[in-house]
Design an enzyme around this catalytic site. Structure first.
Site, short mmCIF file in Angstrom:
data_model
loop_
_atom_site.label_atom_id
_atom_site.label_comp_id
_atom_site.label_asym_id
_atom_site.label_seq_id
_atom_site.Cartn_x
_atom_site.Cartn_y
_atom_site.Cartn_z
N GLU A 172 -4.51 -7.63 5.53
CA GLU A 172 -3.98 -6.34 5.78
C GLU A 172 -2.79 -6.39 6.33
OE1 GLU A 172 -5.58 -2.59 7.10
OE2 GLU A 172 -3.85 -1.53 7.56
N ARG A 178 -13.41 -5.75 4.15
CA ARG A 178 -12.27 -5.22 4.83
C ARG A 178 -12.76 -5.46 6.15
NH1 ARG A 178 -8.03 -3.61 4.78
NH2 ARG A 178 -7.96 -1.65 5.91
N GLU A 193 -13.82 -1.79 7.14
CA GLU A 193 -12.43 -1.94 7.74
C GLU A 193 -13.52 -1.14 9.37
OE1 GLU A 193 -9.37 0.01 6.50
OE2 GLU A 193 -9.47 1.51 8.59
N TYR A 225 -2.93 11.26 6.16
CA TYR A 225 -3.02 9.95 6.56
C TYR A 225 -2.42 8.95 5.66
CZ TYR A 225 -4.92 5.39 6.66
OH TYR A 225 -4.72 4.07 6.92
N HIS A 274 -9.08 6.96 2.70
CA HIS A 274 -9.75 6.20 4.02
C HIS A 274 -10.65 7.97 4.17
CE1 HIS A 274 -8.52 6.78 7.84
NE2 HIS A 274 -7.95 6.05 7.44
N ARG A 282 0.97 -1.45 0.11
CA ARG A 282 0.08 -0.07 0.12
C ARG A 282 1.14 1.20 -0.04
NH1 ARG A 282 -4.12 2.26 5.07
NH2 ARG A 282 -1.78 2.96 5.55
N GLU A 306 -8.79 1.97 -1.00
CA GLU A 306 -9.58 1.88 -0.19
C GLU A 306 -10.69 2.88 0.41
OE1 GLU A 306 -7.11 0.27 2.46
OE2 GLU A 306 -8.46 -0.03 4.73
N TRP A 324 -11.59 12.36 9.03
CA TRP A 324 -10.21 11.36 9.28
C TRP A 324 -10.08 10.18 8.10
CZ3 TRP A 324 -7.72 7.74 10.94
CH2 TRP A 324 -6.06 7.82 11.23
N ASP A 336 -5.28 3.37 0.22
CA ASP A 336 -6.53 3.95 1.13
C ASP A 336 -6.43 5.29 1.11
OD1 ASP A 336 -6.78 2.83 4.32
OD2 ASP A 336 -7.99 4.33 2.70
#
Ligand SMILES: O=NC(=O)[C@@H](O)[C@H](O)[C@H](O)CO
Ligand SMILES: [Co+2]
Length: 403
Positions: free
Chosen positions: A340, A284, A263, A160, A213, A148, A237, A403, A211
């Site tokens: 991951e 995820r 996630e 991030y 995020h 990643r 992601e 975030w 990602d």
């Protein structure tokens, strides 16, 4: 018949804050569950200690499904990360016990080995493009087949996924939330250039992931996905927040860049539309936050019907108990995608003794009965909990962003 005799909740900070549940049966068999919810650890510890532990004592540890239904339906109030993380911890501990009683490593109870190893991806990051490229090279040299890539956006502090100096990337690093600036246009202009630079330097012989995020709107995510199609990402992601699952239809209309989500989600209902409408390519969700082994298997089986593969979250704020459980599940499920993997700090591994091993870009589970993890509570007690919060992102006008 064996009964649950004791259920202990440990809150400690070996390397970082973790909440660990240990269940002990009347036959002296112990099982571990991870109950860590980054930035809200004490809420789950209290949910377990004050509301669930009194219900566990005296119950039959073999009745895992019954326990799951009893805790889920018995709560009356549905879903949510705190409730589901507490249920996950109990569920995982009972699967650990069942494996120990059967004398089998957990993956053998989940259908046996479907693959030789669990392919993982590493986290490369950089404060600028050259340092990112060096980090990617480091992980490729270590034998990872998937990396990643995240780099700091110039003039936007606290991007991030970017480590501060050496050591492990740890986002929850301050006693109060660190407020970090965010500029979507700067990110959209910069991120594609460093993903292209990675392909330019290293080619296409490995999986490249990124990602987002939760930072973009659906149309911005569509624009980003389209822009990076030539990079052939393994996935982008969390391109946009997923409370509104149908928002992903818009992204899907514009780009073939694969999408991974889940996630921060904690139940099958939170990913049901994403899966059944094939709005994502990887789900995820994790053992620790999405209802343990019992519920995660349901999510993965639903995903398999729609050719959605697994891609479970595996940052260091998920304990070695979760990683071990994930590797067992990843070893057995037919629709495994990728796992991951952020290696835990040595301080963490000195408390959680885990049999998971890394070799040639893959993880393999322990052959010990159950999860193959032992928790050293005495050693853990030397690392008291410290209040730690995840950052908060604010746009340049000062308004709060994801975030
Ligand atoms: O894909 N991995 C991630 O997004 C993680 O780095 C999360 O920000 C942290 O686990 C939050 O605690
Ligand atoms: Co993520």
């Amino acid at each position: 018949m064996s009964r649950i005799e004791r259920a202990e909740v440990f809150v400690a900070s070996p390397g970082r804050n973790f909440v660990t549940l240990r269940i002990t049966t009347s036959d002296g068999v112990t099982g571990l569950g991870d109950a860590t919810l980054n930035g809200r650890e004490l809420a789950v510890a209290a949910y377990l200690r004050d509301h669930l532990v009194p219900l566990l004592i005296g119950r039959d540890p073999a009745r895992i499904e019954d326990m799951w239904q009893y805790l889920y339906k018995g709560a009356y109030w549905r879903r949510g990360p705190v409730t589901m993380t507490a249920i996950s911890a109990v569920d995982t501990a009972l699967w650990d016990i069942k494996g120990k009683v059967a004398g089998l490593p957990l993956y053998q109870l989940l259908g046996g080995r479907s693959r030789d190893g669990v392919t993982v991806y590493a986290h490369a990051s950089g404060t600028d493009v050259p340092s990112l490229l060096d980090d990617v090279a480091r992980f490729l040299d270590l034998g990872y087949g998937a990396v990643r890539a995240q780099a700091a956006v110039p003039d936007v502090g606290g991007t991030y996924g970017v480590r501060k100096g050496e050591g492990i990337y740890e986002p929850a690093s301050t006693a109060l939330p660190d407020e970090q600036p965010w500029d979507t246009e700067a990110y959209l202009g910069f991120a594609p250039t460093y993903l292209e630079a990675v392909r330019e330097r290293f080619g296409f012989g490995f999986h490249l992931l990124h990602d987002v995020h939760h930072r973009l709107t659906p149309i911005e995510a569509a624009r980003f996905g389209k822009r990076v199609e030539e990079c052939r990402l393994f996935w982008m992601e969390d391109p946009t927040p997923a409370e509104n699952q149908e928002a992903f239809r818009l992204i899907r209309q514009h780009t073939t860049t694969p999408i991974a989500v889940g996630e921060v989600l904690s139940s099958i209902w939170d990913v049901q539309q994403l899966i059944t409408e094939q709005l994502i390519d990887y789900v995820r969700t994790t053992v620790v936050h999405a209802g343990g082994i019992t519920h995660l298997r349901r999510i993965f089986d639903l995903a398999a019907l729609y050719q959605v593969r697994t891609g479970s979250h595996g940052a260091t704020d998920l304990s070695p108990v979760t990683l071990a459980a994930a590797v067992h599940l990843d070893t057995a499920v037919p629709n495994f995608g990728i796992q991951e993997y952020m290696p835990h700090a040595q301080e963490t591994l000195d408390v959680f003794h885990s049999g998971v091993r890394f070799a040639d870009g893959m993880l393999v589970p322990s052959e010990e009965p159950g999860l193959g993890v032992e928790y050293d509570a005495e050693a853990a007690a030397r690392f008291p909990y410290e209040p730690r919060y995840l950052p908060v992102a604010r746009r340049l006008d000062g308004s709060v962003h994801d975030w």
